[in-house]
Scaffold this motif. Structure first.
Motif: not given
Ligand SMILES: [Zn+2]
Lengths: 272, 216
Positions: B76-80
């Protein structure tokens, strides 16, 4: 702003339609899918064999594959991961599309009886035999950088460069390299999405057979997967056999899911 | 339109160098220069925003979903998250995320895949890949340049047994992501027209894109 909000009734009807699709997809397919193929792999009828190739550890190979032919990819002594890409021979802008493959079949776990889609909603391969069920659609292959980080100082080959070479020798470029399927790579995700290498039940003799459902060019790379736990870079050879494999009348891959049925209807329209 | 949300002392609507309003179902593209920050805002909530990035001076280098997932060791893609190219270079870094979950495994909707998923009757519905083809053609590219994309705000959980499904978006009106560019990139967006799955609540809505210059 050109925007018309749908009514709650419309949204509710849409949701119900979607949930019916989802239910069919998730409930119907697992019932129909068979157990993994038996080990050791049965011999292929010698009369059906067109070509056999041994890809040395770290190397690549590409081949034409006509509709009704199949590739058996045999990892031999074990531990190999084989990266696979494919293009429609008549129009290389049509290629392996893993995101559609997993989305349409509601799973990242490909195994015997599943199909692999192109970006045009057509079936490229049927997975007609598969002893491992341990393939990776998500992580991609090794690169010069990933090998250097894992095997500092070692002289290695990597999947990225291999596929640039495959594409280059076919008159294609890096623009044409799709996301890759890693055969024999038991990668699964945990609840947070983290990747894990789940040790294989069998470390030798695993094989997969992919039958072509359109005329294609197929590229293969035989390099260790980035998550391969072996600390030493020592990829082993794999044996690839191209053979004639006409589909059975009651072919499972054509009927296992509603999505596969529609994919093959799209193939039929192209071939008509 | 929701109120403007400040994520940095230097960031305001007034000092944004670009401010784009992208209608529901429409494509958009623009250049984000190295050091600039792009904010992609889900104005109404629960809208999937299909996004691709290309190196501005070499479109052969482009977003790679597999390299991005491998580089961060997760799906998944998220902050950082570092947005990684097919050449292994970091294109952008996600510096802010008020939503928390974005997909890059499930790709864009297309007329062709919709027909396979939902029945042949859904083939003639406007879809993200048509948006992408139209938009990349404006930059001299073609269908072969369309690769697996990021679906901002789309929630596609993958189970340990491999099962995956697109579930309801979790973004609220005004949720946003911000990415700072590590190289000059062409950003191509399809504001997803999908009406057959819950990624945008069966009701595509407009989005907003803002760009600021670097802070130093
Ligand atoms: Zn879409």
């Amino acid at each position: 702003m050109m925007h018309v909000r749908r009514s709650p009734e419309e949204i509710s009807a849409n949701r119900q339609r979607y949930e019916e699709h989802q239910k069919k997809g998730l409930e119907f397919a697992p019932k129909a899918l068979p157990a993994p193929s038996p080990l050791p792999a049965p011999a292929i009828d010698a009369a059906a064999i067109i070509h056999q190739e041994t890809i040395p550890g770290g190397w690549y190979w590409s081949t034409a594959l006509k509709r009704g032919e199949a590739l058996r990819i045999d990892q031999g002594d074990g531990g190999s991961t084989v990266a696979l890409v494919a293009w429609n021979a008549a129009d290389t802008s049509e290629r392996l599309n893993l995101v559609d493959t997993v989305k349409v079949q509601w799973t990242t776990a490909l195994g015997k009886g599943r199909v692999i889609f192109s970006d045009m909603g057509r079936v490229m391969f049927s997975l007609i035999e598969d002893s491992s069920g341990a393939h990776d659609c998500l992580m991609g292959g090794s690169t010069a950088a990933s090998n250097a980080a894992k095997h500092p100082g070692a002289k290695t080959r990597n999947t990225r460069d291999n596929l640039v070479l495959v594409a280059g020798k076919l008159g294609l470029t890096r623009r044409d390299i799709p996301a890759i399927l890693n055969l024999f790579a038991p990668v699964r995700v945990d609840d947070e999405g983290g990747f894990h290498w789940r040790g294989k039940l069998s470390n030798s003799g695993d094989y997969a057979e992919l039958r072509a459902e359109m005329d294609m060019i197929v590229g293969l790379s035989n390099c260790p997967h980035p998550l391969d736990p072996d600390p030493v870079y020592a990829p082993k050879p794999v044996i690839v056999t191209r053979f004639r494999a006409a589909p059975a009348v009651d072919d499972l891959a054509r009927t296992a899911t509603a999505e596969a049925v529609r994919g093959f209807e799209n193939n039929a329209a192209m071939l008509a | 339109m929701t109120d403007f949300i400040k994520t940095s002392a230097s960031r305001s609507l007034e000092n944004a160098v670009q401010d784009h309003f992208i209608p529901a179902e429409a494509p958009w593209s623009g250049i984000v220069r190295k050091g600039q920050t792009i904010r992609i805002e889900d104005s109404h909530g629960q809208q999937a925003i299909d996004t691709l990035f290309y190196r501005a001076d070499d479109f052969g280098e482009r977003y790679s979903n597999q390299d991005t997932m491998r580089a961060q060791g997760g799906a998944y893609i998220g902050a950082g998250t570092k947005i990684v190219s097919n050449e292994g270079n970091v294109m952008l870094v996600m510096t802010a995320d008020s939503c928390g979950r974005h997909d890059t495994s499930a790709g864009a909707c297309s007329c062709e895949s919709n027909a396979v998923r939902f029945g042949h009757g859904t083939k003639y519905l406007h879809a993200c890949r048509d948006n992408f083809v139209l938009e990349v053609t404006r930059h001299g590219m073609s269908k072969r340049d369309i690769v697996p994309n990021i679906n901002f705000f789309m929630n596609v959980p993958i189970k340990p047994n491999g099962e995956m499904t697109i579930v309801d978006g979790i973004s609220a009106p005004g949720d946003y992501v911000e990415l700072v560019a590590e190289m000059d990139v062409l950003c191509v967006i399809s504001n997803c027209p999908q009406v057959n799955n819950p990624c945008n609540g069966f009701d595509p809505t407009p989005i907003r894109v803002l760009i600021w210059d670097g802070e130093d």
